[in-house]
Design an enzyme around this catalytic site. Structure first.
Site, PDB file in Angstrom:
ATOM      1  N   GLU A 190       0.833  -1.313  -0.010  1.00  0.00           N
ATOM      2  CA  GLU A 190       0.067   0.034  -0.054  1.00  0.00           C
ATOM      3  C   GLU A 190       0.994   1.266  -0.092  1.00  0.00           C
ATOM      4  OE1 GLU A 190      -3.243   0.350   3.040  1.00  0.00           O
ATOM      5  OE2 GLU A 190      -3.042   2.381   3.330  1.00  0.00           O
ATOM      6  N   GLU A 246      -2.108  11.512   3.972  1.00  0.00           N
ATOM      7  CA  GLU A 246      -3.137  11.587   4.745  1.00  0.00           C
ATOM      8  C   GLU A 246      -3.151  12.765   5.613  1.00  0.00           C
ATOM      9  OE1 GLU A 246      -4.175   7.325   6.068  1.00  0.00           O
ATOM     10  OE2 GLU A 246      -2.198   7.187   5.654  1.00  0.00           O
TER      11      GLU A 246
END
Length: 421
Positions: free
Chosen positions: A172, A177
């Site tokens: 991933e 974020e």
């Protein structure tokens, strides 16, 4: 983004489903976009410099999000609700993922939706089964509205999902974020043999920032507004457990919150928004003039050289303003590329389309030390055509081509690249 793996396990995406709706009549956003254009002067220069620093980076796909209403269903679909923290409140309706004329807007609020009895609803889109890539440069320009419980993200997951293992072994890549009112954005990769801590980067609050991923067979690097912030490197002999980042990944853009990392939502801070100005994908190509933006064919050769019906046109471009066109009888364009490495795998890629349905057109490679390989063009809309080949033991060149046989049809191609794997 922790536990994001569950989206691909729990709810499959259905392909070929069109979403048709009119423009959403939204109130003025709490973060208004500058009226001076798509890029501020500073970020325009950053974007130009980042590509100019390596002139072999070639734009092969982009979504500028300049329409109103629906996002492009050829490239994106809604992120389906799932059991992971980020997916708890995902809602697949145009109220939560839409275009406002300048941006993709993904939203989160506490509106009441009859028949959907959850306290919050959030939006996200993904390019799974539509747009993916292995290696290259990804640029995403975005801004978010902060608030307690907010969790916007720009990230990537592999396709197919379980090339090596379930999450986190599948890999991933978290390009950006942000949670709550944090003064930094976070970057991270996930894999089987342990996860690095989040790396924090300064960013410009309440404004657009340029998030960049540069991904090669040896490194994953991340940048914010042109500043290098994160690197994860392949270790020789580490295997897939250390480096699962050698398969295609697709893109996810979502606004989540209220569960997991950001903690509970303060309702007075709602709604949350992330605005995405554009997504642009580049490939590190050893081919030149693959987008024909010079307006000429060179260094491509037209065949037959006399009376050829192959040439560059200033219409029907996949990106930019130019493309190559084949029409009339049998014709092709070819580029011989030197300086390749023997016994090495490469990918030739291009976007191609037909003016009318029919066959007889292909993208391919020859003269590399093996048999000619090609990929047939069948669609009247642009689609990516790729060919993988391995040079021979003594071969240091290859010829890539776009070919049309004698069938009466017109074909276009754009954004060619040749990339080492």
């Amino acid at each position: 983004m922790m536990m994001k793996q569950m989206f691909s396990i729990l709810i499959p995406v259905l392909l070929g489903v069109g979403f048709c709706f009119t423009a959403c009549n939204k109130s003025v956003h709490p973060l208004d976009k500058p009226s001076a254009g798509k890029l501020s002067n500073t970020l325009s220069n950053v974007a130009a410099q980042s590509v100019a620093a390596n002139p072999n980076y070639q734009l092969i796909w982009a979504d500028e999000f300049n329409a109103t209403g629906s996002f492009d269903n050829n490239s994106w679909s809604y992120c389906p609700r799932n059991g992971a923290s980020w997916g708890t409140y995902l809602t697949s309706t145009p109220d939560y993922a839409y275009l406002d004329g300048q941006n993709l807007v993904v939203k989160m609020d506490n509106a009441v939706i009859p028949g959907d009895n959850v306290p919050y609803h959030s939006g996200g889109i993904q390019s799974m089964n539509k747009v993916n890539f292995r290696y290259g440069k990804l640029e995403v320009r975005a801004k978010m509205k902060e608030g307690q419980g907010s969790w916007p993200a720009i990230w990537l997951m592999p396709e197919p999902a379980f090339q090596y293992a379930g999450w986190p072994g599948c890999g991933e890549i978290d390009l950006m974020e942000h949670v709550n009112f944090a003064n930094s954005v976070k970057h991270r990769t996930h894999r089987l043999n342990g996860n690095l801590p989040n790396v924090s980067s300064q960013y410009v609050k309440n404004d657009y920032n340029l998030y960049t991923l540069e991904w090669t067979p040896d490194d994953v690097k991340m940048f914010v507004n042109g500043a290098h912030r994160f690197t994860y490197s392949r270790v020789a002999g580490g295997g897939w457990q250390q480096w699962p980042f050698d398969v295609p990944f697709y893109i996810i853009l979502n606004q989540s919150g209220g569960v997991g990392w950001p903690g509970p939502i303060t309702n007075s801070h709602l709604p949350f928004y992330m605005y995405v100005d554009y997504v642009r994908l580049y490939k590190l190509s050893v081919a030149t003039n693959g987008g024909f933006e010079s307006g000429s064919l060179s260094p491509w050769d037209a065949w037959p050289s006399s009376g050829s019906t192959a040439g560059v046109v200033s219409n029907n471009a996949h990106s930019g303003t130019h493309a190559v066109r084949l029409q009339g009888g049998e014709a092709s364009v070819e580029q011989t590329i030197t300086g390749l490495t023997p016994n090495t795998t490469y990918i030739v890629g291009a976007y191609a389309k037909l003016a009318n349905t029919g066959g007889g057109v292909c993208v391919g490679v020859k003269n590399y030390g093996g048999s000619t390989i090609d990929n047939t063009v069948t669609n009247v809309a642009y689609e990516m055509k790729q060919v993988t080949f391995t040079t021979g033991a003594t071969n240091t060149s290859a010829t890539i081509y776009f070919y049309k046989n004698g069938v009466s049809n017109t074909a276009y191609a754009d954004d060619f690249y040749l990339e080492k794997q």
